[in-house]
Design an enzyme around this catalytic site. Structure first.
Site, mmCIF file in Angstrom:
data_model
loop_
_atom_site.group_PDB
_atom_site.id
_atom_site.type_symbol
_atom_site.label_atom_id
_atom_site.label_comp_id
_atom_site.label_asym_id
_atom_site.label_seq_id
_atom_site.Cartn_x
_atom_site.Cartn_y
_atom_site.Cartn_z
ATOM 1 N N SER A 90 0.240 5.653 17.496
ATOM 2 C CA SER A 90 1.074 5.174 18.620
ATOM 3 C C SER A 90 2.378 4.558 18.143
ATOM 4 O O SER A 90 3.423 4.689 18.805
ATOM 5 C CB SER A 90 0.288 4.178 19.488
ATOM 6 O OG SER A 90 0.009 2.992 18.771
ATOM 7 N N ASN A 91 2.377 3.902 16.994
ATOM 8 C CA ASN A 91 3.651 3.382 16.442
ATOM 9 C C ASN A 91 4.556 4.542 16.042
ATOM 10 O O ASN A 91 5.768 4.504 16.281
ATOM 11 C CB ASN A 91 3.369 2.495 15.233
ATOM 12 C CG ASN A 91 3.045 1.057 15.626
ATOM 13 O OD1 ASN A 91 3.906 0.307 16.068
ATOM 14 N ND2 ASN A 91 1.796 0.669 15.485
ATOM 15 N N LEU A 186 -4.151 4.054 5.902
ATOM 16 C CA LEU A 186 -5.221 3.197 5.367
ATOM 17 C C LEU A 186 -5.482 3.363 3.880
ATOM 18 O O LEU A 186 -6.482 2.882 3.361
ATOM 19 C CB LEU A 186 -6.514 3.432 6.158
ATOM 20 C CG LEU A 186 -6.410 3.115 7.657
ATOM 21 C CD1 LEU A 186 -7.755 3.317 8.343
ATOM 22 C CD2 LEU A 186 -5.897 1.702 7.896
ATOM 23 N N LYS A 187 -4.581 4.044 3.185
ATOM 24 C CA LYS A 187 -4.768 4.214 1.744
ATOM 25 C C LYS A 187 -3.678 3.476 0.973
ATOM 26 O O LYS A 187 -2.563 3.298 1.492
ATOM 27 C CB LYS A 187 -4.721 5.706 1.393
ATOM 28 C CG LYS A 187 -5.868 6.514 1.994
ATOM 29 C CD LYS A 187 -7.210 6.029 1.498
ATOM 30 C CE LYS A 187 -8.360 6.867 2.011
ATOM 31 N NZ LYS A 187 -9.669 6.251 1.674
ATOM 32 N N LEU A 188 -3.961 3.121 -0.269
ATOM 33 C CA LEU A 188 -2.988 2.410 -1.104
ATOM 34 C C LEU A 188 -1.861 3.357 -1.517
ATOM 35 O O LEU A 188 -2.122 4.447 -2.026
ATOM 36 C CB LEU A 188 -3.685 1.833 -2.330
ATOM 37 C CG LEU A 188 -2.878 0.830 -3.162
ATOM 38 C CD1 LEU A 188 -2.663 -0.467 -2.387
ATOM 39 C CD2 LEU A 188 -3.531 0.567 -4.501
ATOM 40 N N HIS A 205 1.717 -4.522 9.939
ATOM 41 C CA HIS A 205 0.354 -5.049 9.830
ATOM 42 C C HIS A 205 0.103 -5.880 11.085
ATOM 43 O O HIS A 205 0.997 -6.633 11.530
ATOM 44 C CB HIS A 205 0.223 -5.889 8.557
ATOM 45 C CG HIS A 205 -1.132 -6.491 8.389
ATOM 46 N ND1 HIS A 205 -2.204 -5.776 7.899
ATOM 47 C CD2 HIS A 205 -1.601 -7.745 8.673
ATOM 48 C CE1 HIS A 205 -3.273 -6.567 7.885
ATOM 49 N NE2 HIS A 205 -2.937 -7.763 8.349
ATOM 50 N N ASP A 246 -0.258 -5.512 1.505
ATOM 51 C CA ASP A 246 0.262 -6.581 2.369
ATOM 52 C C ASP A 246 0.905 -7.749 1.637
ATOM 53 O O ASP A 246 0.997 -8.850 2.176
ATOM 54 C CB ASP A 246 -0.878 -7.124 3.258
ATOM 55 C CG ASP A 246 -1.531 -6.016 4.042
ATOM 56 O OD1 ASP A 246 -2.741 -6.119 4.304
ATOM 57 O OD2 ASP A 246 -0.832 -5.035 4.362
ATOM 58 N N GLU A 275 3.839 -4.541 18.582
ATOM 59 C CA GLU A 275 4.166 -3.718 17.412
ATOM 60 C C GLU A 275 5.155 -2.621 17.775
ATOM 61 O O GLU A 275 6.132 -2.359 17.059
ATOM 62 C CB GLU A 275 2.886 -3.070 16.857
ATOM 63 C CG GLU A 275 1.932 -3.999 16.171
ATOM 64 C CD GLU A 275 0.721 -3.256 15.628
ATOM 65 O OE1 GLU A 275 0.907 -2.196 15.015
ATOM 66 O OE2 GLU A 275 -0.399 -3.748 15.816
HETATM 67 N N1 LIG Z 1 0.850 -0.195 -2.013
HETATM 68 C C1 LIG Z 1 0.576 -0.472 -0.717
HETATM 69 N N2 LIG Z 1 -0.093 0.428 0.022
HETATM 70 C C2 LIG Z 1 -0.365 0.161 1.335
HETATM 71 C C3 LIG Z 1 0.015 -1.066 1.913
HETATM 72 C C4 LIG Z 1 0.727 -2.009 1.090
HETATM 73 O O1 LIG Z 1 1.146 -3.106 1.557
HETATM 74 N N3 LIG Z 1 0.989 -1.674 -0.205
HETATM 75 N N4 LIG Z 1 -0.296 -1.355 3.240
HETATM 76 C C5 LIG Z 1 -1.403 -0.557 3.778
HETATM 77 C C6 LIG Z 1 -1.681 -0.804 5.222
HETATM 78 N N5 LIG Z 1 -2.690 -1.887 5.317
HETATM 79 C C7 LIG Z 1 -2.315 -3.033 5.951
HETATM 80 O O2 LIG Z 1 -1.244 -3.161 6.551
HETATM 81 C C8 LIG Z 1 -3.984 -1.735 4.775
HETATM 82 C C9 LIG Z 1 -4.624 -0.502 4.889
HETATM 83 C C10 LIG Z 1 -5.896 -0.329 4.353
HETATM 84 C C11 LIG Z 1 -6.542 -1.387 3.709
HETATM 85 C C12 LIG Z 1 -7.903 -1.178 3.104
HETATM 86 O O3 LIG Z 1 -8.592 -2.116 2.773
HETATM 87 N N6 LIG Z 1 -8.279 0.111 2.963
HETATM 88 C C13 LIG Z 1 -9.640 0.445 2.454
HETATM 89 C C14 LIG Z 1 -9.926 1.929 2.704
HETATM 90 C C15 LIG Z 1 -10.025 2.189 4.219
HETATM 91 C C16 LIG Z 1 -10.372 3.646 4.520
HETATM 92 O O4 LIG Z 1 -10.204 4.498 3.624
HETATM 93 O O5 LIG Z 1 -10.809 3.910 5.671
HETATM 94 C C17 LIG Z 1 -9.716 0.200 0.951
HETATM 95 O O6 LIG Z 1 -8.699 0.350 0.249
HETATM 96 O O7 LIG Z 1 -10.840 -0.081 0.517
HETATM 97 C C18 LIG Z 1 -5.926 -2.613 3.620
HETATM 98 C C19 LIG Z 1 -4.651 -2.804 4.166
HETATM 99 C C20 LIG Z 1 -1.191 0.915 3.519
HETATM 100 N N7 LIG Z 1 -1.001 1.097 2.082
HETATM 101 N N1 GAR Z 2 -3.643 -2.983 7.753
HETATM 102 C C1 GAR Z 2 -3.145 -1.808 8.378
HETATM 103 C C2 GAR Z 2 -3.419 -1.843 9.857
HETATM 104 O O1 GAR Z 2 -4.433 -2.380 10.280
HETATM 105 N N2 GAR Z 2 -2.500 -1.251 10.619
HETATM 106 C C3 GAR Z 2 -2.661 -1.226 12.046
HETATM 107 O O2 GAR Z 2 -3.268 0.006 12.434
HETATM 108 C C4 GAR Z 2 -2.888 0.257 13.792
HETATM 109 C C5 GAR Z 2 -2.406 1.681 13.874
HETATM 110 O O3 GAR Z 2 -2.217 2.012 15.226
HETATM 111 P P1 GAR Z 2 -1.431 3.370 15.601
HETATM 112 O O4 GAR Z 2 -2.037 4.455 14.756
HETATM 113 O O5 GAR Z 2 -1.700 3.535 17.068
HETATM 114 O O6 GAR Z 2 0.031 3.134 15.298
HETATM 115 C C6 GAR Z 2 -1.751 -0.737 14.135
HETATM 116 O O7 GAR Z 2 -2.252 -1.802 14.905
HETATM 117 C C7 GAR Z 2 -1.332 -1.237 12.778
HETATM 118 O O8 GAR Z 2 -0.793 -2.551 12.798
#
Ligand SMILES: Nc1nc2c(c(=O)[nH]1)N[C@@H](CN(C=O)c1ccc(C(=O)N[C@@H](CCC(=O)O)C(=O)O)cc1)CN2
Ligand code: GAR
Length: 311
Positions: A90-91, A186-188, A205, A246, A275
């Site tokens: 949605s974002n 959701l991946k690094l 976030h 984050d 957001e």
């Molecule tokens: N290098 C970076 N990569 C990402 C960031 C960042 O700041 N630096 N932000 C994330 C988005 N995010 C929060 O905003 C976030 C997304 C996912 C996780 C997390 O714990 N993921 C799990 C796996 C989840 C899955 O595969 O379903 C994990 O790593 O174990 C934490 C924060 C995007 N990338």
């Molecule tokens: N830590 C990462 C995280 O939780 N991100 C969150 O995932 C949602 C994605 O919604 P969207 O797919 O509808 O934009 C949003 O709320 C965003 O802030």
């Protein structure tokens, strides 16, 4: 924040160039007299005996200038964007819609996802936006490696790279992306991409970082932790991305009240609405080169209406 405290600008190219006083640039429509020393952008072809020049765009530098527009600035180049999603997107849709209606000076050229069938990828395919799978699926041929992702987003395809790509039978395009926007990805993000896109990757976030962030904090898990903690305010944070989850420099936040009887879903919905507004506002500033860096490394957004105001 007063302008004089701003010591450095992030802008890759200064966004406000003063034209030399003796020059003034106009952009005029096609075909004009030949004696004006015009740089023609376009193509020419011979039709029968006639040689036709089809101007795509023509600029003219007048030798004499009757008046100089003081403080005239060069137009800011339209930016190329990549959005990374793992879910509904949605974002991503909000940003794309702002681009389509012309209120955002950029174009979403590619969507990157780890889930090819997610809602964001579906929306991209339905709207003519390329979809790239990252990271590689475990033990699968699909998906890009970190270095392939950098090449796909950053570089201008050369013949050699096309040959490599063709040889590996991979259909990779090159997009020459300026900025990367994470939106529910959701991946690094690997360090290779962080290095290739310094100060050019944003993430949104759904909490007021640094609270309720880091590994394990995503989606509803964030809002459940917020409610359980008893804090009275939550809200979105947009930050630059570094190697860890984050912990990058915070660029923008908005406060959203947490109500006494909120469920995680109700809070998530309230934060998500904020957001959408905040991310579009921030990406507009990014595309208009209004992000500046304070001497202590804190990024700020310069007001569009008053260049001496920052937030
Ligand atoms: N290098 C970076 N990569 C990402 C960031 C960042 O700041 N630096 N932000 C994330 C988005 N995010 C929060 O905003 C976030 C997304 C996912 C996780 C997390 O714990 N993921 C799990 C796996 C989840 C899955 O595969 O379903 C994990 O790593 O174990 C934490 C924060 C995007 N990338
Ligand atoms: N830590 C990462 C995280 O939780 N991100 C969150 O995932 C949602 C994605 O919604 P969207 O797919 O509808 O934009 C949003 O709320 C965003 O802030």
């Amino acid at each position: 924040m007063e302008a004089q405290q701003i010591l450095s600008r992030f802008c890759p190219k200064p966004s406000s160039l003063l034209l030399p006083s003796h020059k003034k640039l106009h952009t005029l429509p096609c075909v004009g007299p030949k004696n004006l020393g015009i740089q023609r952008l376009g193509c020419s072809y011979t039709e029968g005996k006639k040689k036709r020049v089809f101007c795509v765009r023509r600029t003219i530098e007048e030798e004499e200038v009757k008046e100089v527009k003081v403080g005239a600035t060069m137009p800011v180049r339209r930016k190329k964007l990549a959005v990374f999603v793992s879910g509904g997107g949605s974002n991503f849709k909000s940003i794309h819609e702002a681009s389509l209606k012309g209120s955002l000076h950029g174009d979403v050229l590619v969507l990157v996802t780890n889930k090819h069938d997610c809602g964001g990828a579906e929306y991209a395919r339905n709207n003519g936006i390329s979809v790239v799978l990252f990271p590689k699926v475990k033990d699968g041929s699909d998906g890009l490696s970190p270095s392939e992702l950098v090449d796909t987003l950053r570089s201008q395809a050369s013949f050699a790279s096309f040959v490599d790509i063709t040889y590996h039978m991979k259909k990779l395009e090159s997009f020459q992306v300026d900025f990367i926007l994470l939106a529910g990805f959701l991946k690094l993000i690997p360090v290779e991409l962080i290095r290739a896109y310094e100060k050019s990757i944003l993430n949104i976030h759904p909490s007021l970082l640094p609270a309720f962030g880091g590994k394990g904090y995503y989606g509803l898990k964030v809002h459940k932790a917020v409610i359980a903690s008893g804090v009275r305010y939550s809200g979105p944070t947009i930050h630059f991305v570094d190697e860890h989850y984050d912990t990058g420099r915070i660029l923008a936040q908005r406060a959203v009240p947490v109500l006494a009887n909120d469920t995680a879903e109700e809070l998530a919905s309230r934060v998500l609405k904020e957001e959408h507004r905040l991310y579009v506002e921030v990406v507009k500033a990014l595309c208009e080169e209004r992000i500046v860096w304070r001497e202590d490394g804190v990024p700020l957004i310069r007001s569009k209406d008053n260049p001496n105001e920052f937030c």
